[in-house]
Design an enzyme around this catalytic site. Structure first.
Site, PDB file in Angstrom:
ATOM      1  NE  ARG A  84     -11.066 -58.143  -0.854  1.00 19.18           N
ATOM      2  CZ  ARG A  84     -10.915 -57.766  -2.112  1.00 19.18           C
ATOM      3  NH1 ARG A  84     -11.545 -58.418  -3.067  1.00 19.18           N
ATOM      4  NH2 ARG A  84     -10.146 -56.737  -2.417  1.00 19.18           N
ATOM      5  CE  LYS A 119     -10.060 -38.173  -4.943  1.00 16.85           C
ATOM      6  NZ  LYS A 119      -9.829 -38.835  -6.196  1.00 16.85           N
ATOM      7  CG  ASP A 126     -12.517 -33.259  -1.572  1.00 19.71           C
ATOM      8  OD1 ASP A 126     -11.273 -33.354  -1.519  1.00 19.71           O
ATOM      9  OD2 ASP A 126     -13.109 -32.697  -2.495  1.00 19.71           O
ATOM     10  CG  HIS A 127      -7.232 -35.898   0.415  1.00 21.08           C
ATOM     11  ND1 HIS A 127      -7.576 -36.660  -0.666  1.00 21.08           N
ATOM     12  CD2 HIS A 127      -6.130 -35.206   0.063  1.00 21.08           C
ATOM     13  CE1 HIS A 127      -6.712 -36.435  -1.641  1.00 21.08           C
ATOM     14  NE2 HIS A 127      -5.827 -35.562  -1.238  1.00 21.08           N
ATOM     15  CE  LYS A 176      -3.896 -31.546   0.323  1.00 21.48           C
ATOM     16  NZ  LYS A 176      -2.714 -32.131   0.988  1.00 21.48           N
ATOM     17  CD  GLU A 217      -0.769 -35.782  -8.783  1.00 17.01           C
ATOM     18  OE1 GLU A 217      -0.072 -36.731  -8.374  1.00 17.01           O
ATOM     19  OE2 GLU A 217      -1.981 -35.862  -8.991  1.00 17.01           O
ATOM     20  CG  ASP A 229      -7.520 -38.780  -9.774  1.00 20.14           C
ATOM     21  OD1 ASP A 229      -7.986 -39.513  -8.881  1.00 20.14           O
ATOM     22  OD2 ASP A 229      -6.336 -38.405  -9.788  1.00 20.14           O
ATOM     23  CG  HIS A 260      -9.487 -33.284  -4.673  1.00 20.91           C
ATOM     24  ND1 HIS A 260     -10.200 -33.800  -3.614  1.00 20.91           N
ATOM     25  CD2 HIS A 260      -8.627 -34.265  -5.030  1.00 20.91           C
ATOM     26  CE1 HIS A 260      -9.769 -35.017  -3.348  1.00 20.91           C
ATOM     27  NE2 HIS A 260      -8.817 -35.321  -4.196  1.00 20.91           N
ATOM     28  CE  LYS A 307      -1.984 -38.737 -11.601  1.00 25.09           C
ATOM     29  NZ  LYS A 307      -1.665 -38.908 -10.175  1.00 25.09           N
ATOM     30  CE  LYS A 344       2.734 -33.350  -3.952  1.00 27.27           C
ATOM     31  NZ  LYS A 344       1.592 -34.051  -4.526  1.00 27.27           N
TER      32      LYS A 344
END
Length: 511
Positions: free
Chosen positions: A65, A171, A200-201, A205, A239, A258, A263, A363, A368
């Site tokens: 946009r 996602k 799905d990243h 991996k 994380e 999330d 995942h 979180k 991590k």
């Protein structure tokens, strides 16, 4: 397009790292000025160009946009690569990648945007003297997915005679089972399933893909990969950061939606699946669907016994004081959104009956880390009980997905000396040192697979719906249960309530 390829020290393990060729392709990124495009997609395209892994003829079109010219979009892309690429960019490669980049301004529901897009796509075909494959990447808010798909269908851009057309969808794919089913109906009314790549990243991996190599290419593991030898499986995605600037999305989603629904259930599938007949996309995904179907969706009355949620409160992260979730900017002071979620699932089939699968994500935890810990059953007889032993502990296979991708195996070994004393030791393999190369970003692998038409690392429509059938009853039960939620201090291991999920002597691994 020529590419610069870094030379490597001679190493037999590097053999096979070359990439397969890809048919000439035009990649269209919807939401090209957004955070995902800037941080992940554009840097991934640069790194693919650097390695010579893009098609010989590759064109890029951005749609958003924001008012912008072609050259201004190119400048934004250059800055994104310089800021977020995993390697310092080579200016010559960067210039070649973006020398003919195009940009279309407009709203995603505006038909004139798709007319302009069609004209640009045809222009690229004419310049090439052939029909070029087209790949539409939806890097937008989920509300726009059906809008864009519908417009692509109405404009006739869902087909291109003599070439392939593919659709990549980010996602979340719906926020409930009903939404996922509806979105699947809308997408599949315009595109065929073999054209659709639900990304799905995590599946891009290297360690996630290596689970299958570890299991099915090594005679050492598969004979013990079952209920007779494995005691429990823990999958952790922790994380240390808070929600940052994502309050708008996160407060409406929460930890379960999330990470666990997509995942983490995919990680579970890779651990639990049966060996596929061959490693084609459909055979691999058939086996993953069987795993999901073997996990019974909980009844509302069962949710409290197999699922825990919590929110972080004020504490310390990285030695610095941090605020609690309810004090984060953009979060409602009475929010019941969970920042921590843990589940205990069972895969009710011949291989896994009775083996608990523990999943947790949160979180503001101690550090991590994303890992899969497979704990074998203890030895049946222990003769080593001399004073000074550190304890004979069950063997564990730890697959670390991030931050340091690799695999470690714990073994009991004798402590040097004249007495039989035992302590755990670790055999470890890390990708960076073993292959003398940096693992590619997940998006690099997934973008090339989508352009090539290889859907092995993407989720199929029945997979998405099967994942939602497991999580939807939990989402509904939590939505119907008023707060306040259990709490855990920022920088801690998580809520004490999560310990109630563990069976017998099972304990959560330290984060």
């Amino acid at each position: 397009m020529s590419a610069v390829v870094a030379s490597t020290v001679e190493n037999p393990l590097v053999e096979g790292l070359e990439r397969l060729p890809i048919h000439p392709t035009t990649l269209v990124i919807f939401g090209a000025t957004g955070d995902l495009a800037r941080r992940k997609l554009l840097p991934a395209l640069y790194n693919l160009a650097h390695e010579g892994a893009l098609p010989e003829r590759f064109q890029l079109i951005g749609i958003s946009r924001s008012e912008m010219t072609d050259s201004e979009f190119g400048e934004m892309a250059v800055e994104s690569v310089r800021q977020f690429s995993r390697r310092t960019p080579d200016e010559d490669v960067l210039e070649q990648l973006l020398e003919d980049v195009r940009y279309v301004t407009g709203m995603f529901d505006d038909g004139s945007v798709y007319e302009a897009l069609a004209g640009t796509l045809d222009e690229f075909d004419e310049a090439a003297g052939q029909r070029i494959d087209r790949c539409f990447y939806l890097s937008t808010a989920p509300a726009f997915f059906p809008v864009i798909v519908g417009q692509l269908g109405e404009s006739g851009l869902n087909r291109h005679e003599g070439a392939d057309v593919r659709l990549v969808i980010e996602k979340p794919f719906g926020t409930t089972l009903a939404e996922a089913e509806q979105l699947n109906r809308e997408v599949l009314s315009v595109f065929e399933e073999n054209q659709v790549f639900r990304i799905d990243h995590y599946l891009g991996k290297e360690t996630v893909q290596n689970i299958m190599a570890l299991r099915f290419a090594n005679g050492l593991f598969e004979p013990v990969w079952n209920r007779n030898y494995i005691d429990q499986v823990q999958i952790t995605a922790a994380e240390d950061l808070g929600i940052g600037s994502r309050a708008g999305y996160y407060d409406s989603a929460g930890a379960l939606r999330d990470l666990i629904q997509n995942h983490m259930l995919q990680l579970l599938c890779h651990v639990a699946m049966e060996p596929p007949v061959n490693f084609t996309a459909d055979e691999v995904r058939n086996e993953k669907v069987k795993v999901l179907q073997a996990i019974h969706a909980p009844d509302a009355a069962d949710v409290d016994a197999m699922a825990v949620r919590a929110q972080y409160t004020a504490g310390e992260a990285g030695g610095e004081p941090v605020v609690g979730y309810l004090q984060e900017e953009g979060v409602a002071p009475d929010s019941n959104t969970e920042t921590y979620a843990a589940l205990r699932l069972e895969v009710d089939n011949w291989r896994w009956a009775g083996v608990p699968f523990y999943l947790r994500t949160g979180k503001r935890l101690a550090r991590k880390v994303t890992e899969i810990a497979i704990t074998l059953k203890p030895v049946p007889h222990l003769a080593f009980s001399q004073e000074g032993s550190l304890g004979v502990k069950p063997n564990q296979l730890i697959l670390t997905v991030q931050p340091n991708e690799g695999v470690s195996l714990s073994l009991g070994a004798k402590i040097p000396g004249n007495r039989m004393r035992i302590r755990p030791v670790y055999m470890e393999f890390l990708y960076g040192t073993s292959f003398m190369s940096q693992s590619p970003e997940a998006y690099e692998r997934l973008i090339t697979d989508a352009m090539r038409g290889d859907a092995t690392l993407f989720t199929r429509n029945d997979e998405v719906e099967a994942q939602w059938r497991i999580c939807d009853p939990i989402v509904q039960q939590w939505a119907a249960t008023p707060g306040p939620l259990p709490q855990y201090e920022a920088g801690s291991q998580g809520p004490d309530e999560a310990n109630a999920l563990m069976l017998g002597d099972d304990r959560w691994r330290a984060i």
